[in-house]
Enzyme design. Sequence first.
Site, mmCIF file in Angstrom:
data_model
loop_
_atom_site.group_PDB
_atom_site.id
_atom_site.type_symbol
_atom_site.label_atom_id
_atom_site.label_comp_id
_atom_site.label_asym_id
_atom_site.label_seq_id
_atom_site.Cartn_x
_atom_site.Cartn_y
_atom_site.Cartn_z
ATOM 1 N N THR A 197 0.901 -1.157 0.000
ATOM 2 C CA THR A 197 0.000 0.000 0.000
ATOM 3 C C THR A 197 0.923 1.185 0.000
ATOM 4 O O THR A 197 2.089 1.047 0.365
ATOM 5 C CB THR A 197 -0.872 -0.003 1.282
ATOM 6 O OG1 THR A 197 -1.964 -0.892 1.114
ATOM 7 C CG2 THR A 197 -1.445 1.351 1.639
ATOM 8 N N GLY A 227 -10.273 -3.357 2.293
ATOM 9 C CA GLY A 227 -9.400 -3.353 3.471
ATOM 10 C C GLY A 227 -9.522 -2.065 4.265
ATOM 11 O O GLY A 227 -10.521 -1.344 4.188
HETATM 12 N N1 ASP Z 1 -3.794 -2.426 3.998
HETATM 13 C C1 ASP Z 1 -3.969 -2.955 2.677
HETATM 14 C C2 ASP Z 1 -5.248 -3.732 2.622
HETATM 15 O O1 ASP Z 1 -5.511 -4.503 3.519
HETATM 16 C C3 ASP Z 1 -2.856 -3.810 2.215
HETATM 17 C C4 ASP Z 1 -1.469 -3.416 2.653
HETATM 18 O O2 ASP Z 1 -1.264 -2.349 3.172
HETATM 19 O O3 ASP Z 1 -0.534 -4.199 2.510
HETATM 20 O O4 ASP Z 1 -5.961 -3.625 1.661
#
Ligand code: ASP
Length: 333
Positions: A197, A227
């Site tokens: 992200t 998410g």
């Molecule tokens: N937080 C993001 C999600 O769960 C993924 C990530 O940050 O790695 O969609």
Amino acid sequence: MSTAAEAKPKWAIVVHGGAGVIERKDLKPEQEKAYRDAMARVANTGADVLKKGGSALDAIEAAIHVLEDDPLFNAGRGAVFTAEGRNELDSSIMDGSNLMAGAVAGVTRTKHPISLARAVMEHSPHVMLMGKGADDFAASRKLEQVDPSYFFTERRWRSLEAELKRQNLPIPPRPQGAPAKPDEAAALAHDEGKKGTVGVVALDSKGNVAAGTSTGGTTGKRWGRVGDSPIIGAGTYASNSSCAVSATGTGEYFIRLTVAREVCALVEHKGMSLQAAADEVVQKQLTAIKGDGGIIAVAPNGDIAWSFNTSGMYRAKVADGQPLVVGIYKDDP
Ligand code: ASP
């Protein structure tokens, strides 16, 4: 943390490009260099806006554009795929000066989801839009629309194939318009474990903080899964009374703990320092429920913090009168 001897910086910016299994032994020197250079470029892009007296929101939007355009990161071009072989993008932004916020989930045609999140905040009466309606709103605001195949990268497609095989799920046909050949830039990308992200937090010279986050979510996500990244309070939060936070990690845990808001609440209501609050939430609370990931944060007094419980997090910070610091691994400064 600033001491009495150090002047409070007028502006500050912190960026992340995702947390996960990122270990020194797994990254080739040229890969490591590509990530470090990208983090520096992104932090400097935001810093250039802030140096000229630009707002935290403008700095965040400009910096996140660079990340959304870079196929190394799971946001915009280079986003991970859903189990159906689509790129569904989530993003959010929050203005700490007035608690205004905007968010989008599951967009498939808007080139820069962070700009759409900002448009929701500034030009709609709502906080969160999803799916086709969100893309339609983007088009009505004249935000650049692209064919969904624009977001395609070969290496994310391979990660999807591997993930679906692992789960014994069928592999969908390659998306229409997907390029036949692997592209060079994405070839340097490291697989930090199905996700990633990007996020930016900033303090501007008017004393306002803001936070923004953008992601493709998690590889092989199903059933319209969303998410933490577009959820205000979970993946993103900003308030001039405490701090601005952007998170990365397995979103389900961040939603349950409302991680971003929790960090700010500890600063605001318990008087904790920014770093202590960040560590309390990430190292203790998140770890206790077996969540993985990290956060970046900045406070109106210029304090900067980051905390992560994974082996690495792509990150950088720079502030007025303070040098650029870029990190990947746990033992980086
Ligand atoms: N937080 C993001 C999600 O769960 C993924 C990530 O940050 O790695 O969609």
